[in-house]
Write an enzyme that holds these catalytic residues in place. Sequence first.
Site, PDB file in Angstrom:
ATOM      1  N   ARG A 159      23.377  43.206  40.449  1.00 50.14           N
ATOM      2  CA  ARG A 159      24.445  42.494  39.730  1.00 50.14           C
ATOM      3  C   ARG A 159      25.181  41.518  40.650  1.00 50.14           C
ATOM      4  NH1 ARG A 159      24.812  47.918  38.232  1.00 50.14           N
ATOM      5  NH2 ARG A 159      24.220  48.317  36.070  1.00 50.14           N
ATOM      6  N   ILE A 160      25.647  42.018  41.809  1.00 48.83           N
ATOM      7  CA  ILE A 160      26.450  41.148  42.683  1.00 48.83           C
ATOM      8  C   ILE A 160      25.566  40.082  43.326  1.00 48.83           C
ATOM      9  CG2 ILE A 160      27.907  41.089  44.747  1.00 48.83           C
ATOM     10  CD1 ILE A 160      28.866  43.947  43.977  1.00 48.83           C
ATOM     11  N   ASP A 179      14.300  42.283  46.755  1.00 50.07           N
ATOM     12  CA  ASP A 179      14.780  43.509  46.111  1.00 50.07           C
ATOM     13  C   ASP A 179      13.612  44.489  46.041  1.00 50.07           C
ATOM     14  OD1 ASP A 179      17.431  44.002  44.072  1.00 50.07           O
ATOM     15  OD2 ASP A 179      15.743  45.371  43.828  1.00 50.07           O
ATOM     16  N   CYS A 210      22.568  44.944  48.892  1.00 56.03           N
ATOM     17  CA  CYS A 210      21.855  46.178  48.512  1.00 56.03           C
ATOM     18  C   CYS A 210      22.773  47.372  48.806  1.00 56.03           C
ATOM     19  CB  CYS A 210      20.551  46.294  49.292  1.00 56.03           C
ATOM     20  SG  CYS A 210      20.777  46.200  51.068  1.00 56.03           S
ATOM     21  N   PRO A 211      22.503  48.508  48.172  1.00 59.11           N
ATOM     22  CA  PRO A 211      23.342  49.686  48.457  1.00 59.11           C
ATOM     23  C   PRO A 211      22.995  50.275  49.823  1.00 59.11           C
ATOM     24  CG  PRO A 211      21.593  50.250  46.912  1.00 59.11           C
ATOM     25  CD  PRO A 211      21.466  48.781  47.162  1.00 59.11           C
ATOM     26  N   SER A 238      28.653  44.393  51.456  1.00 58.67           N
ATOM     27  CA  SER A 238      28.127  45.585  50.784  1.00 58.67           C
ATOM     28  C   SER A 238      28.602  46.868  51.467  1.00 58.67           C
ATOM     29  CB  SER A 238      26.607  45.516  50.698  1.00 58.67           C
ATOM     30  OG  SER A 238      26.153  46.547  49.856  1.00 58.67           O
ATOM     31  N   ARG A 239      27.967  47.244  52.551  1.00 53.36           N
ATOM     32  CA  ARG A 239      28.407  48.428  53.292  1.00 53.36           C
ATOM     33  C   ARG A 239      28.167  48.195  54.788  1.00 53.36           C
ATOM     34  NH1 ARG A 239      30.980  49.454  49.564  1.00 53.36           N
ATOM     35  NH2 ARG A 239      31.015  51.310  48.247  1.00 53.36           N
ATOM     36  N   ASP A 263      33.058  41.995  55.269  1.00 54.77           N
ATOM     37  CA  ASP A 263      34.203  42.614  54.585  1.00 54.77           C
ATOM     38  C   ASP A 263      34.160  44.120  54.779  1.00 54.77           C
ATOM     39  OD1 ASP A 263      36.467  42.630  52.770  1.00 54.77           O
ATOM     40  OD2 ASP A 263      35.113  43.446  51.246  1.00 54.77           O
ATOM     41  N   GLU A 268      35.613  52.709  58.641  1.00 59.82           N
ATOM     42  CA  GLU A 268      36.785  52.060  58.039  1.00 59.82           C
ATOM     43  C   GLU A 268      37.923  53.051  57.937  1.00 59.82           C
ATOM     44  OE1 GLU A 268      35.184  50.510  54.363  1.00 59.82           O
ATOM     45  OE2 GLU A 268      34.029  48.982  55.409  1.00 59.82           O
ATOM     46  N   HIS A 287      37.778  45.190  53.837  1.00 63.35           N
ATOM     47  CA  HIS A 287      37.147  45.749  52.636  1.00 63.35           C
ATOM     48  C   HIS A 287      37.976  45.460  51.379  1.00 63.35           C
ATOM     49  CE1 HIS A 287      34.221  49.085  51.172  1.00 63.35           C
ATOM     50  NE2 HIS A 287      34.534  48.274  50.171  1.00 63.35           N
TER      51      HIS A 287
HETATM   52  N1  LIG Z   1      33.026  45.000  49.404  1.00 63.39           N
HETATM   53  C1  LIG Z   1      33.354  45.500  48.221  1.00 63.39           C
HETATM   54  O1  LIG Z   1      34.534  45.504  47.879  1.00 63.39           O
HETATM   55  C2  LIG Z   1      32.296  46.009  47.297  1.00 63.39           C
HETATM   56  C3  LIG Z   1      31.033  46.312  47.736  1.00 63.39           C
HETATM   57  N2  LIG Z   1      30.078  46.743  46.851  1.00 63.39           N
HETATM   58  C4  LIG Z   1      28.729  47.013  47.379  1.00 63.39           C
HETATM   59  O2  LIG Z   1      27.802  46.166  46.705  1.00 63.39           O
HETATM   60  C5  LIG Z   1      26.621  46.914  46.462  1.00 63.39           C
HETATM   61  C6  LIG Z   1      25.816  46.276  45.356  1.00 63.39           C
HETATM   62  O3  LIG Z   1      26.505  46.369  44.131  1.00 63.39           O
HETATM   63  P1  LIG Z   1      25.814  45.901  42.759  1.00 63.39           P
HETATM   64  O4  LIG Z   1      25.174  44.589  42.926  1.00 63.39           O
HETATM   65  O5  LIG Z   1      26.808  46.067  41.693  1.00 63.39           O
HETATM   66  O6  LIG Z   1      24.685  47.022  42.619  1.00 63.39           O
HETATM   67  P2  LIG Z   1      23.338  46.919  41.805  1.00 63.39           P
HETATM   68  O7  LIG Z   1      22.840  48.316  41.683  1.00 63.39           O
HETATM   69  O8  LIG Z   1      23.507  46.110  40.572  1.00 63.39           O
HETATM   70  O9  LIG Z   1      22.370  46.105  42.798  1.00 63.39           O
HETATM   71  C7  LIG Z   1      21.851  46.626  43.970  1.00 63.39           C
HETATM   72  C8  LIG Z   1      20.443  46.064  44.120  1.00 63.39           C
HETATM   73  O10 LIG Z   1      19.932  46.462  45.391  1.00 63.39           O
HETATM   74  C9  LIG Z   1      18.571  46.768  45.208  1.00 63.39           C
HETATM   75  N3  LIG Z   1      18.059  47.582  46.299  1.00 63.39           N
HETATM   76  C10 LIG Z   1      18.131  48.922  46.474  1.00 63.39           C
HETATM   77  N4  LIG Z   1      17.491  49.282  47.598  1.00 63.39           N
HETATM   78  C11 LIG Z   1      17.012  48.146  48.143  1.00 63.39           C
HETATM   79  C12 LIG Z   1      16.252  47.856  49.301  1.00 63.39           C
HETATM   80  N5  LIG Z   1      15.836  48.834  50.113  1.00 63.39           N
HETATM   81  N6  LIG Z   1      15.951  46.563  49.565  1.00 63.39           N
HETATM   82  C13 LIG Z   1      16.335  45.574  48.728  1.00 63.39           C
HETATM   83  N7  LIG Z   1      17.045  45.795  47.609  1.00 63.39           N
HETATM   84  C14 LIG Z   1      17.376  47.055  47.325  1.00 63.39           C
HETATM   85  C15 LIG Z   1      18.507  47.455  43.856  1.00 63.39           C
HETATM   86  O11 LIG Z   1      17.182  47.432  43.324  1.00 63.39           O
HETATM   87  C16 LIG Z   1      19.473  46.598  43.061  1.00 63.39           C
HETATM   88  O12 LIG Z   1      18.824  45.508  42.431  1.00 63.39           O
HETATM   89  C17 LIG Z   1      27.140  48.337  46.186  1.00 63.39           C
HETATM   90  O13 LIG Z   1      26.137  49.302  46.412  1.00 63.39           O
HETATM   91  C18 LIG Z   1      28.281  48.445  47.172  1.00 63.39           C
HETATM   92  O14 LIG Z   1      27.777  48.949  48.383  1.00 63.39           O
HETATM   93  C19 LIG Z   1      30.322  46.874  45.512  1.00 63.39           C
HETATM   94  C20 LIG Z   1      31.575  46.597  45.022  1.00 63.39           C
HETATM   95  C21 LIG Z   1      32.678  46.201  45.875  1.00 63.39           C
HETATM   96  O1  LIG Z   2      33.131  49.469  44.558  1.00 64.75           O
HETATM   97  C1  LIG Z   2      32.742  49.563  45.730  1.00 64.75           C
HETATM   98  O2  LIG Z   2      31.575  49.885  46.017  1.00 64.75           O
HETATM   99  C2  LIG Z   2      33.674  49.280  46.833  1.00 64.75           C
HETATM  100  O3  LIG Z   2      33.264  49.171  47.958  1.00 64.75           O
HETATM  101  C3  LIG Z   2      35.124  49.189  46.565  1.00 64.75           C
HETATM  102  O4  LIG Z   2      35.754  50.333  46.973  1.00 64.75           O
END
Ligand SMILES: NC(=O)C1=CN([C@@H]2O[C@H](COP(=O)(O)OP(=O)(O)OC[C@H]3O[C@@H](n4cnc5c(N)ncnc54)[C@H](O)[C@@H]3O)[C@@H](O)[C@H]2O)C=CC1
Ligand SMILES: O=C(O)C(=O)CO
Length: 321
Positions: A159-160, A179, A210-211, A238-239, A263, A268, A287
Amino acid sequence: MKIVVLDGYTLNPGDLSWDGIKQHGTCAIHDRTNFAPEAVLDAIGDAEIVFTNKTPLPKQVLENTPSLRYVGVLATGYNVVDVQAARARGIVVTNIPTYGTAAVAQYTMALLLEMCHHVGDHSEEVKKGTWTKGPDFCFWKYPLIELAGKTMGIIGFGRIGQATAKIAQGFGLDILACDRESNPTRESETCKYVSLDELYSQSDIVSLHCPLVEGTEGIINKSSIAKMKSGVMIINTSRGPLVVEQDLADALNSGKVAGAAVDVVSKEPIAADNPLIKAKNCIITPHIAWAPKESRSRLMETAVNNLNAFLSGAPVNVVNG
Ligand SMILES: NC(=O)C1=CN([C@@H]2O[C@H](COP(=O)(O)OP(=O)(O)OC[C@H]3O[C@@H](n4cnc5c(N)ncnc54)[C@H](O)[C@@H]3O)[C@@H](O)[C@H]2O)C=CC1
Ligand SMILES: O=C(O)C(=O)CO
């Protein structure tokens, strides 16, 4: 029913309401909980429902919480919970997808634009008098970078990642996506799926979306950086543990990586000796990509919906099904 929120402050520093959660029972809302397992166990006590944003729930904790039935992660990334251990104990774990997609994509571009223009630094210089005292009608402290025609590699095209690509394409960037699963319907003239190695070798900017899982921990390291273009820019919203921070700091200091903007970091709040703090050309923010009130409000709403769905016997957003 006993409900405990382990670290509620960052989601709701006072500008949102916990009422949707409180309506279901006795609710203890901790602003924050010490991450030590004993302290976490103490805070959980005999609660059946627990919410965590970043407080870790490792196996050691989950195996000693006999009353616990449900963990609501107040975030998209749920790496703080040992989901296998929870499943083994029959504890349902849910996360909050989508609430922050727009905010994190926007923030990713803010970090990229900051690396390209250093708007804040230039404004500070003007206020310090550097422009007033200068001989020319303009000056810049850093090389200024135009994005149009450059290539952005996105690791994790969920999504992101996709939302970021959409904005980036508006700036004239071409997108290379990598991906676990590719979806050809997402490809276009300016966006295609490639292997990780192709992404590294062809991208001017590498952005992580990616997660944090076993296969992605430390994905940005000495050897992956060696495969990248000289002068690449790296963004991590991401992380933190996706990056081997000492390797990134070394590459920034040698100039192989021209700039990084993160970020998120491995620990943290950031440790005082994190090597990125003193690395050249590194922007670090605390973050906050997720944290506009608009997205936190959606997060709270989904947390309440998740709890209602669990209590009605039809849980949604389950990540350990
Ligand atoms: N800095 C912040 O405030 C925030 C950070 N995040 C981080 O963003 C990450 C992504 O969020 P979304 O896009 O919503 O999740 P999502 O689940 O929609 O997308 C994650 C994508 O990563 C892919 N993926 C998984 N393992 C992989 C690998 N080994 N290699 C390549 N791609 C791989 C998945 O197939 C998926 O398409 C979260 O897991 C979280 O860690 C999310 C929200 C806030
Ligand atoms: O939603 C997330 O994954 C975040 O990192 C925000 O706390």
